[in-house]
Design a protein around this motif. Sequence first.
Motif, mmCIF file in Angstrom:
data_model
loop_
_atom_site.group_PDB
_atom_site.id
_atom_site.type_symbol
_atom_site.label_atom_id
_atom_site.label_comp_id
_atom_site.label_asym_id
_atom_site.label_seq_id
_atom_site.Cartn_x
_atom_site.Cartn_y
_atom_site.Cartn_z
ATOM 1 N N GLY A 11 0.970 -1.318 0.093
ATOM 2 C CA GLY A 11 0.086 -0.152 -0.102
ATOM 3 C C GLY A 11 0.873 1.172 -0.044
ATOM 4 N N GLU A 34 2.448 -0.845 -4.556
ATOM 5 C CA GLU A 34 1.006 -0.127 -4.802
ATOM 6 C C GLU A 34 0.003 -0.405 -5.864
ATOM 7 O OE1 GLU A 34 -0.991 1.936 -3.100
ATOM 8 O OE2 GLU A 34 -2.345 1.845 -4.886
ATOM 9 N N SER A 50 -9.482 17.035 1.390
ATOM 10 C CA SER A 50 -8.382 17.513 2.181
ATOM 11 C C SER A 50 -8.070 17.009 3.293
ATOM 12 C CB SER A 50 -8.800 19.177 2.203
ATOM 13 O OG SER A 50 -8.623 19.935 0.943
ATOM 14 N N THR A 51 -6.956 17.008 3.913
ATOM 15 C CA THR A 51 -6.701 16.558 5.141
ATOM 16 C C THR A 51 -6.113 17.825 6.023
ATOM 17 O OG1 THR A 51 -6.106 14.416 4.474
ATOM 18 C CG2 THR A 51 -4.902 15.093 6.404
ATOM 19 N N ALA A 52 -6.771 17.727 7.489
ATOM 20 C CA ALA A 52 -6.400 18.888 8.468
ATOM 21 C C ALA A 52 -5.170 18.018 9.027
ATOM 22 C CB ALA A 52 -7.423 18.970 9.446
ATOM 23 N N GLU A 133 -0.307 -5.107 -7.566
ATOM 24 C CA GLU A 133 -1.237 -5.702 -6.101
ATOM 25 C C GLU A 133 -0.867 -7.029 -5.654
ATOM 26 O OE1 GLU A 133 -5.239 -5.669 -7.556
ATOM 27 O OE2 GLU A 133 -6.158 -6.387 -5.806
ATOM 28 N N ASP A 166 -2.387 -1.232 3.708
ATOM 29 C CA ASP A 166 -3.157 -1.532 2.700
ATOM 30 C C ASP A 166 -4.886 -0.933 2.918
ATOM 31 O OD1 ASP A 166 -3.305 -3.510 4.414
ATOM 32 O OD2 ASP A 166 -3.453 -4.968 3.046
ATOM 33 N N GLY A 167 -4.951 -0.081 4.034
ATOM 34 C CA GLY A 167 -6.231 0.672 4.102
ATOM 35 C C GLY A 167 -7.223 -0.071 5.066
ATOM 36 N N PRO A 297 -13.937 10.784 10.606
ATOM 37 C CA PRO A 297 -13.089 12.054 10.560
ATOM 38 C C PRO A 297 -13.507 13.572 11.497
ATOM 39 C CG PRO A 297 -14.458 11.959 8.587
ATOM 40 C CD PRO A 297 -14.773 10.632 9.342
ATOM 41 N N GLY A 300 -10.525 14.810 12.737
ATOM 42 C CA GLY A 300 -9.279 15.123 11.780
ATOM 43 C C GLY A 300 -8.271 14.424 12.298
ATOM 44 N N GLY A 302 -7.344 10.705 11.763
ATOM 45 C CA GLY A 302 -7.009 9.659 11.221
ATOM 46 C C GLY A 302 -5.529 9.411 10.670
HETATM 47 C C1 LIG Z 1 -13.949 12.137 4.623
HETATM 48 C C2 LIG Z 1 -12.516 11.970 5.331
HETATM 49 C C3 LIG Z 1 -11.967 13.228 5.867
HETATM 50 C C4 LIG Z 1 -10.512 12.938 6.343
HETATM 51 N N1 LIG Z 1 -10.199 14.047 6.831
HETATM 52 C C5 LIG Z 1 -8.896 13.807 7.626
HETATM 53 C C6 LIG Z 1 -8.385 14.902 8.395
HETATM 54 O O1 LIG Z 1 -8.560 15.900 8.421
HETATM 55 N N2 LIG Z 1 -7.239 14.749 9.040
HETATM 56 C C7 LIG Z 1 -6.827 13.528 9.148
HETATM 57 O O2 LIG Z 1 -5.764 13.109 9.884
HETATM 58 N N3 LIG Z 1 -7.229 12.330 8.603
HETATM 59 C C8 LIG Z 1 -8.346 12.454 8.000
HETATM 60 N N4 LIG Z 1 -8.787 11.260 7.536
HETATM 61 C C9 LIG Z 1 -8.394 9.868 7.484
HETATM 62 C C10 LIG Z 1 -7.354 9.797 6.349
HETATM 63 O O3 LIG Z 1 -7.776 9.886 5.038
HETATM 64 C C11 LIG Z 1 -6.920 8.359 6.532
HETATM 65 O O4 LIG Z 1 -6.291 8.031 7.688
HETATM 66 C C12 LIG Z 1 -5.865 7.923 5.453
HETATM 67 O O5 LIG Z 1 -6.397 8.036 4.136
HETATM 68 C C13 LIG Z 1 -5.270 6.712 5.701
HETATM 69 O O6 LIG Z 1 -4.349 6.304 4.721
HETATM 70 P P1 LIG Z 1 -3.918 4.844 4.341
HETATM 71 O O7 LIG Z 1 -2.749 5.096 3.574
HETATM 72 O O8 LIG Z 1 -3.736 4.061 5.666
HETATM 73 O O9 LIG Z 1 -4.916 3.874 3.769
HETATM 74 P P2 LIG Z 1 -5.695 4.437 2.197
HETATM 75 O O10 LIG Z 1 -5.608 5.773 1.948
HETATM 76 O O11 LIG Z 1 -6.706 3.544 2.151
HETATM 77 O O12 LIG Z 1 -4.448 3.747 1.300
HETATM 78 C C14 LIG Z 1 -4.491 2.572 1.086
HETATM 79 C C15 LIG Z 1 -3.364 2.158 -0.062
HETATM 80 O O13 LIG Z 1 -3.456 0.738 -0.228
HETATM 81 C C16 LIG Z 1 -3.446 0.138 -1.532
HETATM 82 N N5 LIG Z 1 -3.712 -1.374 -1.502
HETATM 83 C C17 LIG Z 1 -4.828 -1.752 -1.100
HETATM 84 N N6 LIG Z 1 -4.608 -3.117 -1.239
HETATM 85 C C18 LIG Z 1 -3.605 -3.439 -1.731
HETATM 86 C C19 LIG Z 1 -2.773 -4.553 -2.425
HETATM 87 N N7 LIG Z 1 -3.472 -5.825 -2.163
HETATM 88 N N8 LIG Z 1 -1.477 -4.457 -3.033
HETATM 89 C C20 LIG Z 1 -1.164 -2.905 -3.322
HETATM 90 N N9 LIG Z 1 -1.662 -2.205 -2.873
HETATM 91 C C21 LIG Z 1 -3.049 -2.132 -2.146
HETATM 92 C C22 LIG Z 1 -4.608 1.199 -2.195
HETATM 93 O O14 LIG Z 1 -4.625 1.249 -3.381
HETATM 94 C C23 LIG Z 1 -4.212 2.537 -1.317
HETATM 95 O O15 LIG Z 1 -3.332 3.401 -2.379
HETATM 96 C C24 LIG Z 1 -10.120 11.532 6.839
HETATM 97 C C25 LIG Z 1 -10.847 10.466 6.185
HETATM 98 C C26 LIG Z 1 -11.966 10.819 5.476
HETATM 99 C C27 LIG Z 1 -12.867 9.358 4.969
#
Ligand SMILES: Cc1cc2nc3c(=O)[nH]c(=O)nc-3n(C[C@H](O)[C@H](O)[C@H](O)COP(=O)(O)OP(=O)(O)OC[C@H]3O[C@@H](n4cnc5c(N)ncnc54)[C@H](O)[C@@H]3O)c2cc1C
Length: 406
Positions: A11, A34, A50-52, A133, A166-167, A297, A300, A302
């Motif tokens: 990810g 990725e 956008s992210t705070a 992937e 990976d989310g 969120p 803000g 996460g």
């Molecule tokens: C509406 C909203 C507003 C937000 N606002 C804020 C804020 O203001 N401040 C804040 O701190 N946080 C905020 N957040 C939280 C923040 O967006 C998340 O904490 C952040 O996106 C987490 O990122 P991540 O990389 O862990 O996961 P993700 O963003 O989900 O990324 C996971 C990545 O893994 C990849 N992936 C998945 N499976 C595989 C696989 N099998 N092989 C290879 N790649 C894979 C995907 O393609 C993706 O690119 C908000 C969330 C939302 C929904």
Amino acid sequence: MNVDYDILIVGGGMVGASLGAALAGSGRRVGILEARPYGTPGQPSYDDRSTALALGSRHLLDRLGVWPALSAEAAPITHIHVSDRGHFGVAHIDAAEQGVRALGYVVPNRALGAALLPVLEQAAGVELIAPAEVADIEQDDDGVVVRLAGGVPFERLRARLVVAADGTGSPIREQVGIPVETRAYGQSALIANVSVTRLQAGVAYERFTDEGPLAMLPMGGDRYSLVWTHREADLPATLALGDAEFLAALQQRFGWRLGRLKAVGRRASYPLGLTRALETSYGRVVLVGNALHTLHPVAGQGFNLALRDVEALARALEGIDDPGEPAVLAQYRRLREGDMRTVVSLTDAMVRLFSGLSPLPGALRSLGLVAADCLPDLNRLLARQHMGLYGAIAPTRPPAFAEFRA
Ligand SMILES: Cc1cc2nc3c(=O)[nH]c(=O)nc-3n(C[C@H](O)[C@H](O)[C@H](O)COP(=O)(O)OP(=O)(O)OC[C@H]3O[C@@H](n4cnc5c(N)ncnc54)[C@H](O)[C@@H]3O)c2cc1C
């Protein structure tokens, strides 16, 4: 063909990419896998949101070399205004009162991706492999074999540590069988950029309503980033509104603090819930970011919390030969436990308290806001939590003094 890595990050979203930047120059061979090509529509991390960023996160991004490219796109938050629609009581958190220039910064997620990518491309020892992937993994005592779904010239990679970034649905977490605790809020967030007629530079608004919280984050100039929580059943109707009707509905919900809401951009929505993994690692697989904790969120928090995962993991790996050694993963757990518990519980409590999901009467909520405004110790505590200064790992290089001046 087999390729060996010390660490494979699955990810390359906001968190996996930040971890890659944190491990640059560590003397280890690090791969980031990725699934989606960077800079294309449909990339789930660097999308229209956008992210705070809390102040502590800005300092970390500075240390990672990401901030210089991001700063031109970052709008400072100098004041947070919290209110409860239909009830008395308002709370304020102010940067000058806290002795800082900004409590945090608002950055478009796409700008964050655009700033992270060149850092990764230059990062010593780090390879970005995309699109790639992961199909599945298999652990033994010495390492992990990672099999790819295809599309790259090699199919099997081997690593001593696999980091699942990976989310929320984390296929890697599922595969190794780490259990999760989940809570459905029955809510979705509608996001959009909105422009307004009355500029309040640097002021972020958090408004609680019976349907759920609504935030307007300053993006600079007359633009605000809207995060509007909806009950799931109400979302389709709001998404279907024409722009003028949408702005009228938002104006009614938000009020006139920013004057007339005059234009709205593309809208998108995200289902909201709490997902918390009950273990931080299993064998040679460790979780970070949304794979470890996905929050509402409302506050803000996460990504800010996730950046502290990144910092803690990088710290736990320092000076250790085998990155998958149990001592590293135990140290990571120790560094993250308290902060994670606090932020997850506070965020969950806020959602339930201010979304009509808790039996607490509105008057008591109002009293809470008044207390948060009038009691200096409570106000300072909330401010430090917002700034991401609790739970942060002490930096090896302190932030520039100027950042702590009003
Ligand atoms: C509406 C909203 C507003 C937000 N606002 C804020 C804020 O203001 N401040 C804040 O701190 N946080 C905020 N957040 C939280 C923040 O967006 C998340 O904490 C952040 O996106 C987490 O990122 P991540 O990389 O862990 O996961 P993700 O963003 O989900 O990324 C996971 C990545 O893994 C990849 N992936 C998945 N499976 C595989 C696989 N099998 N092989 C290879 N790649 C894979 C995907 O393609 C993706 O690119 C908000 C969330 C939302 C929904």
